[in-house]
Write a protein that holds these residues in place. Structure first.
Motif, PDB file in Angstrom:
ATOM      1  N   SER A 140       0.600   8.190  -6.242  1.00 45.56           N
ATOM      2  CA  SER A 140      -0.989   8.568  -6.964  1.00 45.56           C
ATOM      3  C   SER A 140      -1.749   6.761  -5.817  1.00 45.56           C
ATOM      4  CB  SER A 140      -0.218   7.455  -8.245  1.00 45.56           C
ATOM      5  OG  SER A 140       0.637   6.282  -8.611  1.00 45.56           O
ATOM      6  N   ASP A 141      -1.870   5.845  -7.406  1.00 47.75           N
ATOM      7  CA  ASP A 141      -3.113   5.392  -6.463  1.00 47.75           C
ATOM      8  C   ASP A 141      -1.606   3.413  -5.876  1.00 47.75           C
ATOM      9  OD1 ASP A 141      -5.881   5.995  -6.299  1.00 47.75           O
ATOM     10  OD2 ASP A 141      -5.859   5.196  -9.332  1.00 47.75           O
ATOM     11  N   SER A 142      -1.133   3.536  -6.543  1.00 41.70           N
ATOM     12  CA  SER A 142      -0.619   2.749  -5.897  1.00 41.70           C
ATOM     13  C   SER A 142       0.880   3.070  -5.847  1.00 41.70           C
ATOM     14  CB  SER A 142      -0.527   1.022  -7.492  1.00 41.70           C
ATOM     15  OG  SER A 142      -0.668   1.362  -8.688  1.00 41.70           O
ATOM     16  N   ASN A 143       1.628   3.773  -6.569  1.00 39.01           N
ATOM     17  CA  ASN A 143       3.100   4.429  -6.504  1.00 39.01           C
ATOM     18  C   ASN A 143       3.451   5.626  -5.901  1.00 39.01           C
ATOM     19  OD1 ASN A 143       4.856   2.876  -8.678  1.00 39.01           O
ATOM     20  ND2 ASN A 143       2.661   3.592  -9.805  1.00 39.01           N
TER      21      ASN A 143
ATOM     22  N   ASN B 200       2.007  15.553   0.733  1.00 42.09           N
ATOM     23  CA  ASN B 200       1.263  16.658   2.320  1.00 42.09           C
ATOM     24  C   ASN B 200       1.933  16.251   3.715  1.00 42.09           C
ATOM     25  OD1 ASN B 200       1.911  18.888   0.725  1.00 42.09           O
ATOM     26  ND2 ASN B 200      -0.527  18.551   0.913  1.00 42.09           N
ATOM     27  N   SER B 201       2.971  15.969   3.624  1.00 36.47           N
ATOM     28  CA  SER B 201       3.426  15.213   4.591  1.00 36.47           C
ATOM     29  C   SER B 201       2.369  15.383   6.240  1.00 36.47           C
ATOM     30  CB  SER B 201       4.981  14.883   5.524  1.00 36.47           C
ATOM     31  OG  SER B 201       5.422  14.588   6.577  1.00 36.47           O
ATOM     32  N   GLU B 202       2.169  14.916   7.687  1.00 34.10           N
ATOM     33  CA  GLU B 202       1.710  15.175   8.991  1.00 34.10           C
ATOM     34  C   GLU B 202       2.323  15.304   9.858  1.00 34.10           C
ATOM     35  OE1 GLU B 202      -1.686  13.058   9.186  1.00 34.10           O
ATOM     36  OE2 GLU B 202      -2.828  13.357   7.551  1.00 34.10           O
ATOM     37  N   LYS B 203       4.333  15.312   8.998  1.00 35.34           N
ATOM     38  CA  LYS B 203       4.319  15.230  10.705  1.00 35.34           C
ATOM     39  C   LYS B 203       5.256  17.178  10.811  1.00 35.34           C
ATOM     40  CE  LYS B 203       8.166  11.891   8.173  1.00 35.34           C
ATOM     41  NZ  LYS B 203       9.044  11.644   8.060  1.00 35.34           N
TER      42      LYS B 203
ATOM     43  N   SER C  20       0.646  -1.216   0.079  1.00 32.04           N
ATOM     44  CA  SER C  20       0.243  -0.044  -0.220  1.00 32.04           C
ATOM     45  C   SER C  20       0.941   1.275   0.288  1.00 32.04           C
ATOM     46  CB  SER C  20      -0.804  -0.202   0.992  1.00 32.04           C
ATOM     47  OG  SER C  20       0.151   0.099   2.289  1.00 32.04           O
ATOM     48  N   ILE C  21      -0.279   2.766  -0.820  1.00 34.72           N
ATOM     49  CA  ILE C  21       0.764   4.040  -0.264  1.00 34.72           C
ATOM     50  C   ILE C  21       1.742   4.257   0.958  1.00 34.72           C
ATOM     51  CG2 ILE C  21       0.736   5.820  -0.780  1.00 34.72           C
ATOM     52  CD1 ILE C  21       0.898   4.387  -2.791  1.00 34.72           C
ATOM     53  N   ASP C  22       0.791   3.451   2.162  1.00 32.72           N
ATOM     54  CA  ASP C  22       1.761   4.199   3.734  1.00 32.72           C
ATOM     55  C   ASP C  22       2.141   2.819   3.569  1.00 32.72           C
ATOM     56  OD1 ASP C  22      -0.827   6.096   4.020  1.00 32.72           O
ATOM     57  OD2 ASP C  22      -2.378   4.461   4.672  1.00 32.72           O
ATOM     58  N   ALA C  23       2.222   1.911   3.235  1.00 32.07           N
ATOM     59  CA  ALA C  23       3.814   0.760   3.408  1.00 32.07           C
ATOM     60  C   ALA C  23       4.535   1.248   3.620  1.00 32.07           C
ATOM     61  CB  ALA C  23       3.054  -1.064   3.137  1.00 32.07           C
TER      62      ALA C  23
END
Length: 156
Positions: free
Chosen positions: A49-52, A153-156, A33-36
């Motif tokens: 994107s959806d998968s990248n 946009n990172s949530e860091k 997944s994108i998160d992984a």
């Protein structure tokens, strides 16, 4: 009803419980997944994107500037004609051409995940404009594919 070629060619052999049809007809998909992907890479993502996931950075070598990108995910490509990267935003559009015409994706240890490095030529005058732009999308044109990324946009 289809013919099982394995049973015709090798009717008398048993492979210790190993199913050759399962080996050759892989339908298993990756749970990537994108998160992984983002969690497994130390650098900040530039676009998703959806998968990248698109990672990028600016580099200068001998007075020439390059927008270096790494695409991590399902993109698997072997290209001999180069690529284009288009940035779109409010009152802004910039298209960069790849520095090299030939590049290809490489397997990673994660099933279904590939890494593709592509460097794009960028003019010094365009760097500031790109840094100041509010991007709505980033489009990677490679072969006959268009991968649409949104700015991350990172949530860091």
């Amino acid at each position: 009803m289809g013919i099982d070629i394995i049973s015709i060619v090798l009717p008398k052999f048993k492979f210790m419980g190993l199913s050759l049809s399962k080996l050759f007809n892989k339908t298993e998909t990756s749970a990537d997944s994108i998160d992984a992907i983002i969690a497994s890479i130390e650098h900040d993502a530039y676009g998703v994107s959806d998968s990248n996931v698109l990672f990028s950075g600016l580099n200068e070598l001998g007075g020439y500037f390059f927008f270096q990108t790494i695409v991590v995910g399902s993109l698997k490509v072997k290209c001999k004609n180069g690529a284009r990267l288009t940035f779109k935003g409010k009152n802004f559009e910039l298209t960069l051409n790849s520095d090299s015409l030939e590049f290809e994706s490489h397997h990673t240890e994660v099933k279904g995940r590939f890494v593709t490095n592509i460097d794009f030529q960028i003019e010094e005058k365009d760097i500031k404009s790109l840094q100041n732009a509010t991007l709505s999308e980033i489009v990677l044109h490679v072969k006959k594919k268009e991968l649409l990324f949104t700015k991350y946009n990172s949530e860091k």
